[in-house]
Design an enzyme around this catalytic site. Structure first.
Site, PDB file in Angstrom:
ATOM      1  N   CYS A 126       0.800  -1.227   0.000  1.00 21.26           N
ATOM      2  CA  CYS A 126       0.000   0.000   0.000  1.00 21.26           C
ATOM      3  C   CYS A 126       0.833   1.278   0.000  1.00 21.26           C
ATOM      4  CB  CYS A 126      -0.960  -0.003   1.187  1.00 21.26           C
ATOM      5  SG  CYS A 126      -2.197  -1.317   1.116  1.00 21.26           S
ATOM      6  N   HIS A 264      -2.605   7.328   3.373  1.00 27.31           N
ATOM      7  CA  HIS A 264      -3.133   6.068   2.863  1.00 27.31           C
ATOM      8  C   HIS A 264      -4.488   5.818   3.506  1.00 27.31           C
ATOM      9  CE1 HIS A 264      -3.772   1.971   1.901  1.00 27.31           C
ATOM     10  NE2 HIS A 264      -3.333   1.472   3.043  1.00 27.31           N
ATOM     11  N   ASN A 294     -10.205   0.842   1.218  1.00 23.19           N
ATOM     12  CA  ASN A 294      -8.753   0.813   1.064  1.00 23.19           C
ATOM     13  C   ASN A 294      -8.430   0.294  -0.335  1.00 23.19           C
ATOM     14  OD1 ASN A 294      -6.012   0.256   1.105  1.00 23.19           O
ATOM     15  ND2 ASN A 294      -6.033  -0.737   3.110  1.00 23.19           N
TER      16      ASN A 294
END
Length: 342
Positions: A126, A264, A294
């Site tokens: 990520c 993030h 996400n």
């Protein structure tokens, strides 16, 4: 000393590099909590309370990571007013590539018509987009343009019955075009760090050289994305504030000089709990996790593109981006928005 010798030439200043275009692409299918919750055995109220997420997007059958990435890339190139033929580098950050080989970036290069431009993938899970951004900026120290894309399709690697992960993830892609900008705009400082002793916190165990998929049955749970949620939260709580403070120290900047924080989009509840420890109280925190979930390496560039297209980023604004991911890795960047030279 030989005073008759000509003075040494002063080394040329490095070209200032900044973001000159942004783009994103989201699949059409909207998946709400009722749908994912039914498979994972949880209610909408539980998902919202634990994550802050209400909806996410899933890629259509037959739609691959490169398809999302190419659409985001073309949007970023259009925003920059730059043809694909002018690119000098293409970097795709993804942990859900189209295939183990070739690089997804090569497919994206083909889809956007940038034949011959060097293209490669970065996998820092990520945090991959920030790692790729840092890499591209280093490649452009003498000038040129680079396309950096973050793209992931996590709906293909999550176990729909695992409530710890199934409710969190969605699919999408975000992209930026990097190029020369005027003083004092552009990238001020970047940082990357990896804590490999924690590499088991987030993983897809099967499918590589250590555990080939062919030696495991189709229903083996090792084919799915796994995460130790409690350990990840502890890691992020400890390390994200340190990463932000270290980046500001590296940039010789203060928290007050940051107008926008783009993190993030891992878990809305976790981000809100950690926010007070970051020292960025005066900055606008751009969160889109409630609608998109996400999206892995795509989450930062998607949020950046949404903010840009909404007109929220003004020339000279300080924008701090930071992401964390498997490995365990953290990537960050501070830039002054704007300064495009045309």
């Amino acid at each position: 000393m030989d005073y008759s010798a000509p003075p040494a030439e002063r080394p040329p200043d490095r070209v200032r590099i900044g973001i000159i275009g942004t783009g994103s692409h989201l699949p059409a299918q909207v998946v709400d909590n009722a749908e994912v919750g039914a498979r994972a055995g949880v209610e909408d109220e539980w998902i919202v309370r634990k994550t802050g997420i209400r909806t996410r997007r899933y890629a259509a059958e037959g739609e691959a990571t490169s398809d999302l990435a190419a659409a985001a890339a073309l949007a970023a190139l259009d925003d920059a007013g730059l043809p694909a033929s002018r690119l000098d580098h293409i970097i795709v950050a993804t942990s859900t590539p189209d295939h183990p080989q070739p690089a997804t970036a090569a497919i994206v290069q083909h889809l956007i018509g940038a034949d011959g431009v060097p293209a490669f993938d970065v996998n820092s899970v990520c945090s991959g987009f920030l790692f790729a951004l840092n890499t591209a900026a280093a490649l452009l120290r003498d000038g040129g343009h680079a396309l950096v894309v973050g793209a992931d399709i996590y709906s293909r690697i999550i176990d729909p019955a695992d409530r710890r992960t199934a409710v969190l993830f969605g699919d999408g892609a975000g992209a930026v075009v990097l190029g020369p900008v005027s003083e004092p705009h552009g990238l001020v400082a970047t940082s990357m760090r990896t804590h490999g002793m924690h590499h088991r916190m987030i993983e897809v165990p099967n499918g590589g050289s250590r555990t080939p998929s062919r030696v495991r049955p189709a229903d083996d749970p090792g084919h799915y994305f796994t995460m130790d949620g409690r350990a990840v939260r502890e890691f992020v709580t400890d390390q994200l504030p340190l990463a932000v403070k270290d980046l500001l120290r590296k940039a010789d900047a203060t928290e007050a000089e940051v107008q926008h924080f783009i993190p993030h989009q891992a878990n809305g509840r976790m981000l809100r709990d950690i926010a007070p420890s970051l020292g960025l109280d005066a900055a606008r925190h751009h969160l889109v996790v409630d609608e998109l979930g996400n999206t892995g390496a795509a989450s930062v560039p998607i949020a950046l593109d949404i903010a840009n297209r909404a007109g929220n980023l003004r020339p000279g604004d300080g924008v701090l981006m930071s992401a964390f991911g498997g490995g365990m890795s953290i990537g960050s960047a501070l830039l002054r928005w704007g300064g495009r030279l045309w």
